[in-house]
Each structure stands twice: as C-alpha cells, then as structure tokens.
Design an enzyme around this catalytic site. Structure first.
Site, PDB file in Angstrom:
ATOM      1  N   GLY A  46       0.831  -1.196   0.000  1.00  0.00           N
ATOM      2  CA  GLY A  46       0.000   0.000   0.000  1.00  0.00           C
ATOM      3  C   GLY A  46       0.865   1.244   0.000  1.00  0.00           C
ATOM      4  N   GLN A  51       3.114   9.894   1.311  1.00  0.00           N
ATOM      5  CA  GLN A  51       4.394   9.168   1.310  1.00  0.00           C
ATOM      6  C   GLN A  51       5.278   9.527   0.115  1.00  0.00           C
ATOM      7  OE1 GLN A  51       2.423   5.137   2.186  1.00  0.00           O
ATOM      8  NE2 GLN A  51       4.429   4.966   3.138  1.00  0.00           N
ATOM      9  N   CYS A  89       6.329  -0.289   7.191  1.00  0.00           N
ATOM     10  CA  CYS A  89       5.918   0.840   6.359  1.00  0.00           C
ATOM     11  C   CYS A  89       7.092   1.273   5.504  1.00  0.00           C
ATOM     12  CB  CYS A  89       5.472   1.979   7.264  1.00  0.00           C
ATOM     13  SG  CYS A  89       4.954   3.446   6.376  1.00  0.00           S
ATOM     14  N   LEU A  90       6.808   1.579   4.234  1.00  0.00           N
ATOM     15  CA  LEU A  90       7.876   2.022   3.323  1.00  0.00           C
ATOM     16  C   LEU A  90       8.517   3.331   3.798  1.00  0.00           C
ATOM     17  CD1 LEU A  90       6.137   1.281  -0.108  1.00  0.00           C
ATOM     18  CD2 LEU A  90       7.936  -0.069   0.993  1.00  0.00           C
ATOM     19  N   HIS A 132      -4.153   1.244   7.884  1.00  0.00           N
ATOM     20  CA  HIS A 132      -2.782   1.775   7.918  1.00  0.00           C
ATOM     21  C   HIS A 132      -2.649   2.944   6.925  1.00  0.00           C
ATOM     22  CE1 HIS A 132       1.787   1.106   7.927  1.00  0.00           C
ATOM     23  NE2 HIS A 132       1.596   1.885   6.896  1.00  0.00           N
ATOM     24  N   GLU A 133      -3.169   2.755   5.707  1.00  0.00           N
ATOM     25  CA  GLU A 133      -3.022   3.794   4.678  1.00  0.00           C
ATOM     26  C   GLU A 133      -3.889   5.013   4.979  1.00  0.00           C
ATOM     27  OE1 GLU A 133      -0.569   3.531   2.812  1.00  0.00           O
ATOM     28  OE2 GLU A 133      -0.205   1.402   3.103  1.00  0.00           O
ATOM     29  N   HIS A 136      -2.271   7.289   7.297  1.00  0.00           N
ATOM     30  CA  HIS A 136      -1.291   8.184   6.657  1.00  0.00           C
ATOM     31  C   HIS A 136      -1.938   9.506   6.230  1.00  0.00           C
ATOM     32  CE1 HIS A 136       2.513   6.091   6.304  1.00  0.00           C
ATOM     33  NE2 HIS A 136       1.958   5.008   5.802  1.00  0.00           N
TER      34      HIS A 136
HETATM   35 ZN    ZN Z   1       2.805   3.125   5.743  1.00  0.00          ZN
END
Ligand code: ZN
Length: 154
Positions: A46, A51, A89-90, A132-133, A136
């Site tokens: 995701g 991000q 997480c990226l 989670h997304e 963000h």
């Molecule tokens: Zn993330």
C-alpha cells in the site's frame, strides 16, 4: 508514469492531515499511476500520497488480489474484535511493530472515474492495510500506535 521518491519518517509531510481531492482530473489519474508504479517497485502492499510528498487523500493498495485505487477514502464503520499483527511501512524502513486494529472495516471512496465505491474487508490483510493507509492521510504512522517494535535487517 514516474517513479517517485518515498518520504521517510521525520519528513513533515507525513505528519500533515492530507487535503480531500476536489476534482478528479488527469492530474489525479497521473498521480494514481505514479503511486502504483512506486508501490510495486518498492514491493509494498500500500502507498498513500503523503508518502511521496503529496498531501492529498489518495491511496493505492495491492495485497495480492489486484490494484485498488482509493480517492477520498473514509472508514464509515470499523468493527469486529481487535486484532494484533505485525506491520511495517515504506516510510519507516527497518522497523516493524505490533499494531492492534479492528478486524473489519467498511470503507467508502471514489474511484479514478469519480464513481462512488465501497469495500467491506473482514479479518484480512486488506482490512489492516486500509486502516494503515488511511492513517497516513491523517498524519499518523504505525509507529505512533505500535507496541513491541523490532529492528529488521534486510
Ligand atoms: Zn505506511
């Protein structure tokens, strides 16, 4: 399409509340394309627009069942038992942590053609990933909620 740089924890954009998309135009569809390419290249499941430094309420997700693009997603119901699982997480490389979240969510959003859509995800990775997304988009990272964080070396 273009590969975008993924912003890392400490970058102010990750702490900001993202703006809703007012008009779904070619710019937004271009953003969706860039986000999908960036997510696949980074082998993530995701990615949220903040991000890649764009403070808009746009998300892409692929938990292995195909690409889902969400514009202005809203959790209209979160229910079921609280479940704890490991997340990463990226934007937070090298760290995983256990996060407790409701098992089921009902999410409303717009697709790239501006059509209203709904996803009901129950007890699966998709349900966790959606939460989670969407976090963000509100400036929340999983490390803000996680317990038992672990450093991972890859
Ligand atoms: Zn993330």
């Amino acid at each position: 399409m273009a590969l975008m740089e993924i912003k890392k924890i400490g970058d102010i954009v990750l702490k900001q509340k993202a703006e809703p998309v007012e008009v779904i135009d070619s710019e937004i569809r271009h953003l969706l394309d860039d986000m999908a390419e960036t997510m696949y290249k980074a082998e993530g499941v995701g990615l949220a627009a903040p991000q890649i430094g764009i403070s808009k309420r746009v998300i892409v997700i692929d938990t292995g069942e195909g690409l889902i693009e969400l514009i202005n997603p809203e959790i209209i119901r979160a229910e079921g038992e609280m479940m704890t699982d490991v997340e990463g997480c990226l934007s937070v490389p090298g760290i995983t942590g256990e996060v407790e979240r409701p098992s089921n969510v009902n999410v409303r959003f717009l697709n790239r053609r501006g059509k209203r859509q709904r996803i009901i995800a129950k007890g699966n990775l998709l349900a966790r990933c959606l939460q989670h997304e969407i976090d963000h988009l509100d400036g929340v990272l999983f490390v803000d909620k996680a317990k038992n964080m672990t450093k991972v070396t890859r």
